[in-house]
Design an enzyme around this catalytic site. Structure first.
Site, PDB file in Angstrom:
ATOM      1  CG  ASP A 533       7.580   1.869  12.879  1.00 50.39           C
ATOM      2  OD1 ASP A 533       8.351   2.408  12.060  1.00 50.39           O
ATOM      3  OD2 ASP A 533       7.990   1.118  13.796  1.00 50.39           O
ATOM      4  CD  GLU A 613      -1.937 -30.526   2.077  1.00 44.57           C
ATOM      5  OE1 GLU A 613      -2.452 -30.156   3.136  1.00 44.57           O
ATOM      6  OE2 GLU A 613      -0.866 -31.186   2.040  1.00 44.57           O
TER       7      GLU A 613
END
Ligand code: GLA
Length: 727
Positions: A533, A613
């Site tokens: 928030d 990777e």
């Protein structure tokens, strides 16, 4: 710009694209006249209509005038018990046991700059702000209410806060004190909320307002995974690029209520503030209560522009960036790789694999302290577990730093395990009502952060750790919904203050940490995104968006989050496959494209990755760093809505000068006979010519109006990125 017309008591707030107006009428009732696209100065109260409405009573001064009722008129800050039956903004009870609030305008004051709120987060800034304070009073109850309005004209942002003062000689109980009340003289609006659950936060839901009250709220002590204290209202036909819309964010991380009421005359009221559930604040004579700040942006041209205005204001006028405009680090976190099972060697291995790939910060997650071998013990014991880390941080941190990485730690200050030294010494520091058994969440209890002695102890212990090594990052976690709320330090008639005092305590400690360690980056986290928030962002410039690191699910979570919060606030990591939360496998490339639209980092055992990777990761990290400003500070455009489950999800970052853009896309599930598709870009300069991925020459208008043909994707969830640079 704030314009006052003292003769007619008309108060107008202009932003770049919007106008907001209120007026104190002949009875000194503060009416809300208008909020919408910018218009010229003038008294807009001609929009307010009067008529006798049967069941709506009339205030005393109106005598037998029946067309004047608080119940039908648009109110700036709604009252209760005196004739307005819609959602009240405020409720208080003096000693006589009544529950009426009748607020009348007293005066107003124009203040240069932006107001601040003691102990509460608030937008800030030296430039571009103006403040209006309107004072109202309920003379009989001897209560004053100050309404604060901050105007950040360039960002179309209007902030609001409310201060209630007991001017009487006896205590008054405050039962409700909303931060924002917004009346509309129309009800044909859609209500948009961002809802979900743990690992599925902020999914967008849009519904037409129906008659009655629709609300989202939290009573969990956190703003919650389940609903977000950011809501929108908009025209029925509004979309990303078109239509009138309003966004309202509450800068608060505890129990909130956001309620919209479509009332009897088709008008609508939006209320936002602290949840009245178990809220009762006792105001002694002369005392004041300050409600948290709310912030509103109105956009006359769709959701996209509203979001971008929120993003700019949050980046520039809400967060405190310890890196002061410099790049925040790409991090590697060990949680998904090891959970609680690691030792110093394992951590060094992971860090050792991360450094050559370009990562800059190693974060040691949960499990490094006390007897923390599982989630059933150790919380509260903030000292290094030397069985796992012999020699403590003094031995570990230099090893990590030698590799060229800075060091960060995970803490969960607000929590306590029953199996901890702290609990054995101070069982009363945990929330719990005497005579009742505890309710556990993730096997843990919540510390009573409304108490200063509790906070001081925890902060002292964490400070000792922070001082024991060079620590440049803290992940501040909080992993349960609060229950059993009762404080041993407060009398019975103040227990209704505990939820709010708890959050004030959290804010106070975060502020202390921020001030004691100015260069420290604090990342908020609450079991993922359970306290995502605008209040938290004031203290923690980034917040872990969700425990769900699945790239496909993240498309929706990050999309929903982006309506209010900027990319630079969204904690996002690449994790291993099959994904720990969903079991899904998607390529490293797809995972990278999604995570780099957040703060970007990795959360996997890099020491176990293949050479192939590692090469992909290295390229991703270099790409992210190269385009950091564009991604983190550019304008964000949502190109599609992942909740519509279309054939792909796409989004775009555009530099403020529009000379650069990055389009990112993830295709949907593969299908045969894939139709040909064209993606239309947004936000470019139509007059500029762009190279796409270093080739060709395409005009901005062509890319936006005609678009870019997409390749045919041959597998599920394939990524694509287009980097555009003006020639
Ligand atoms: C929460 C966080 C995770 C991780 C764990 C550790 O779930 O969201 O990222 O830190 O706690 O226990």
């Amino acid at each position: 710009m704030i314009v006052l017309d003292p003769q007619n008591n008309v108060f107008t707030l202009h932003t770049k694209h919007t106008t907001y107006q209120m007026k104190a009428d002949q009875y000194r009732v503060l009416l809300h006249s208008y909020y919408g696209p910018r218009v010229r100065d003038g008294d807009l109260s001609y929009l307010i209509q009067y008529a006798d409405r049967g069941a709506s009573p009339n205030p005393n001064e109106a005598g037998h005038r029946r067309d004047y009722s608080l119940d039908t008129l648009p109110q700036e800050y709604s009252t209760c018990g005196v004739g307005d039956y819609r959602l009240p903004s405020i409720e208080f009870g003096p000693e006589d046991g009544s529950c009426l609030a009748d607020l009348r305008y007293v005066n107003c004051q124009l203040v240069p700059g932006k107001y601040s709120l003691e102990g509460l987060p608030a937008f800030w800034g030296d430039q571009g702000w103006e403040t209006l304070v309107i004072r109202m009073e309920d003379a009989a109850a001897k209560m004053a209410v100050e309404l604060y309005y901050g105007v950040l004209e360039e960002r179309d942002l209007i902030t609001r806060a409310v201060r209630v003062i007991n001017q009487g000689e006896a205590p008054v109980r405050l039962y409700r004190c909303a931060s924002l009340c917004l009346d509309f003289q129309r009800g044909d609006l859609d209500f948009i909320t961002f809802d979900g659950c743990h690992a599925q936060e902020r999914n967008l839901h849009r519904t037409p307002l129906r008659h009655g009250v629709q609300s989202v709220e939290s009573v969990r002590g956190t703003s919650s995974h389940h609903h977000n204290p950011f809501v929108m209202l908009c025209d029925r036909e509004a979309n990303e690029d078109y239509g009138l819309c309003y966004g309202a964010a509450l800068l608060y991380s505890g129990n909130f209520l956001a309620a919209a009421e479509r009332a009897h005359l088709e008008h609508n009221r939006l209320i936002m503030g602290i949840n009245p559930y178990h809220f009762c604040w006792k105001l002694e004579p002369g005392e004041a209560f300050t409600a948290p700040e709310a912030a509103m942006v109105c956009s006359p041209s769709g959701f996209g522009e509203m979001s971008r205005q929120f993003h700019r204001a949050i980046r520039e006028n809400l967060i405190h960036d310890p890196f002061q405009g410099k790049r925040r680090p790409v991090l590697i976190n060990n949680w998904e790789a090891t959970e609680f099972t690691f030792d110093a060697r394992k951590l060094v291995d992971i860090a050792g694999a991360a450094a050559p790939l370009g990562m800059e910060l190693f974060v040691m997650d949960d499990g490094w302290f006390g007897k923390r071998d599982s989630d059933q013990s150790g919380l509260g014991d903030w000292f290094v577990n030397e069985e796992k880390l012999p020699g403590g941080l003094g031995a570990l941190v230099p090893k990590i730093k030698e590799m060229g990485l800075s060091f960060g730690i995970w803490v969960e200050p607000e929590m306590i395990s029953e199996d901890s030294e702290l609990y054995r010494a101070h069982p009363d520091w945990a929330f719990g009502v005497p005579g009742r058994p505890h309710t556990r969440g993730r096997s843990q209890l919540t510390l009573d952060f409304s108490r200063k002695d509790v906070r001081d102890h925890i902060y002292g212990a964490i400070k000792t750790v922070l001082d024991s090594g060079e620590i440049s990052y803290v992940k501040w976690d909080m992993n349960r919904s609060i229950s059993d709320v009762w404080s041993a330090a407060l009398p019975a008639d103040r227990q209704g203050e505990v939820f709010h005092r708890y959050i004030l305590g959290v804010y106070e400690m975060l502020d202390q940490m921020r001030q004691d360690y100015p260069g420290l980056l604090i990342e908020g986290c609450t079991g993922g995104g359970g306290r995502f928030d605008a209040g938290m962002l004031y203290y923690t410039p980034q917040i872990w968006c969700s425990d769900n690191t699945d790239a496909v699910d993240r498309l929706g979570i990050q999309y929903g989050t982006s309506f209010c919060y900027p990319v630079s606030a969204m904690g996002a990591h690449v994790s291993a496959v099959p994904n720990a939360q969903t079991g899904r496998r998607v390529s490293m490339e797809t995972r990278g494209v999604v995570a780099m639209s957040g703060t970007f980092g990795y959360e996997m055992d890099l020491s176990q990755t293949t050479q192939e990777e590692r090469e992909i990761i290295q390229t991703q990290v270099a790409f992210f760093k190269e385009h950091y400003d564009l991604i983190q500070k550019g304008d964000y455009y949502r190109l599609t809505d992942p909740f519509q489950y279309g054939p792909y999800t796409a989004w775009e970052h555009v530099s403020p000068d529009k000379r650069e853009a990055l389009v990112s896309l993830v295709s949907g599930p593969a299908r045969s006979s894939e139709p040909f598709r064209i993606l239309r870009l947004k936000g470019l300069d139509p007059a500029l010519d762009y190279q796409v991925n270093g080739e060709g020459c395409w005009s901005g208008d062509l890319l936006m109006e005609a678009g870019w043909p997409l390749p045919l994707f041959r597998d599920d969830y394939q990524p694509m990125q287009l980097y555009l640079s003006a020639i």
